[in-house]
Design a protein around this motif. Structure first.
Motif, mmCIF file in Angstrom:
data_model
loop_
_atom_site.group_PDB
_atom_site.id
_atom_site.type_symbol
_atom_site.label_atom_id
_atom_site.label_comp_id
_atom_site.label_asym_id
_atom_site.label_seq_id
_atom_site.Cartn_x
_atom_site.Cartn_y
_atom_site.Cartn_z
ATOM 1 N N THR A 191 -5.478 -3.804 2.045
ATOM 2 C CA THR A 191 -4.705 -4.760 2.818
ATOM 3 C C THR A 191 -3.225 -4.446 2.710
ATOM 4 O O THR A 191 -2.764 -3.942 1.684
ATOM 5 C CB THR A 191 -4.980 -6.208 2.341
ATOM 6 N N ARG A 192 -2.501 -4.725 3.786
ATOM 7 C CA ARG A 192 -1.046 -4.554 3.771
ATOM 8 C C ARG A 192 -0.351 -5.842 3.347
ATOM 9 O O ARG A 192 0.866 -5.891 3.232
ATOM 10 C CB ARG A 192 -0.548 -4.153 5.167
ATOM 11 N N GLN A 193 -1.139 -6.878 3.130
ATOM 12 C CA GLN A 193 -0.573 -8.182 2.797
ATOM 13 C C GLN A 193 -0.554 -8.383 1.282
ATOM 14 O O GLN A 193 -0.691 -7.431 0.516
ATOM 15 C CB GLN A 193 -1.373 -9.269 3.510
ATOM 16 N N SER A 218 -4.622 4.855 11.453
ATOM 17 C CA SER A 218 -3.567 4.958 10.439
ATOM 18 C C SER A 218 -4.067 5.572 9.139
ATOM 19 O O SER A 218 -3.257 6.031 8.322
ATOM 20 C CB SER A 218 -2.962 3.572 10.166
ATOM 21 N N PRO A 252 -3.094 -0.776 -0.893
ATOM 22 C CA PRO A 252 -2.880 -0.375 0.500
ATOM 23 C C PRO A 252 -4.123 0.326 1.063
ATOM 24 O O PRO A 252 -4.860 0.986 0.328
ATOM 25 C CB PRO A 252 -1.688 0.585 0.411
#
Length: 201
Positions: free
Chosen positions: A30-32, A68, A42
């Motif tokens: 997660t990027r959060q 990505s 990440p």
């Protein structure tokens, strides 16, 4: 097995908890912020360390997310648990279907990954260890790589599922439509703990 899950929503967290109960190592990509109770990092880092990856995010961002981390997904089994859901005034629909599917779009976006469509025809509460009257429900899957489907089938059977293989990744078109049948029944009845069962002679 080390399993990486891309997505920290209810589906990702349900799968993480269920896989961990069965002794698998699990991390959420997660990027959060950190996900409470589940190791997270990440997305690229999680994919690199995983034997199998599950993508469980909103369908609108799925293709961009796998692109990505395409380099890290090379050769990996990628389980696509997404649906191309599109809310509208008339109710829920799909933003792609019949002649293409989100599963196919994900496979095209990361041709080096071995994509298997699964988990998209049931709610998160039943994704691992479904306990329903009448025996285990059936998880339908699709994908082009025979060995990848065998690995996913083994994981599904270990976690309480009967499995039915519908063929190549293009069969995602019908799996994503099956999701709409699941949604329609839930919307009509107000219940969301149902699943499909394939009866064979």
């Amino acid at each position: 097995m080390e399993i990486g899950i891309l997505g920290s929503g209810v589906v990702g967290r349900a799968l993480a908890a269920g896989y961990a109960r069965h002794g698998h190592g699990v991390r959420i990509g997660t990027r959060q912020a950190q996900v409470e109770g589940v190791p997270s990092a990440p997305p690229a880092e999680v994919v690199r360390g995983a034997d199998l990856v599950v993508i469980a995010v909103n369908g609108h961002v799925a293709v961009d997310l796998v692109r990505s981390v395409a380099a890290e997904l090379e050769g990996k089994v990628l389980v696509d648990a997404t649906n191309p859901l599109e809310p509208s005034e008339g109710g829920m629909g799909l933003f792609v279907g019949t002649t293409d599917s989100l599963g196919e779009q994900i496979q095209r976006a990361v041709p080096g990954a071995r994509v298997v469509k699964a988990y998209n025809t049931v709610g998160n509460a039943l994704m691992v260890d479904p306990d329903l009257p009448g025996g285990p429900p059936t998880m339908f899957l699709a994908g082009d790589d025979v060995d990848a489907k065998a690995l996913v089938t083994s994981l599904l059977e270990e976690t309480g599922w009967d499995v039915a293989d519908l063929g190549g990744i293009e069969a995602s078109r019908w799996l994503e439509a099956m999701c709409m049948a699941w949604v329609a029944y839930g919307a009509r009845t107000g219940t969301w703990t149902h699943a499909f069962r394939l009866l064979r002679s």
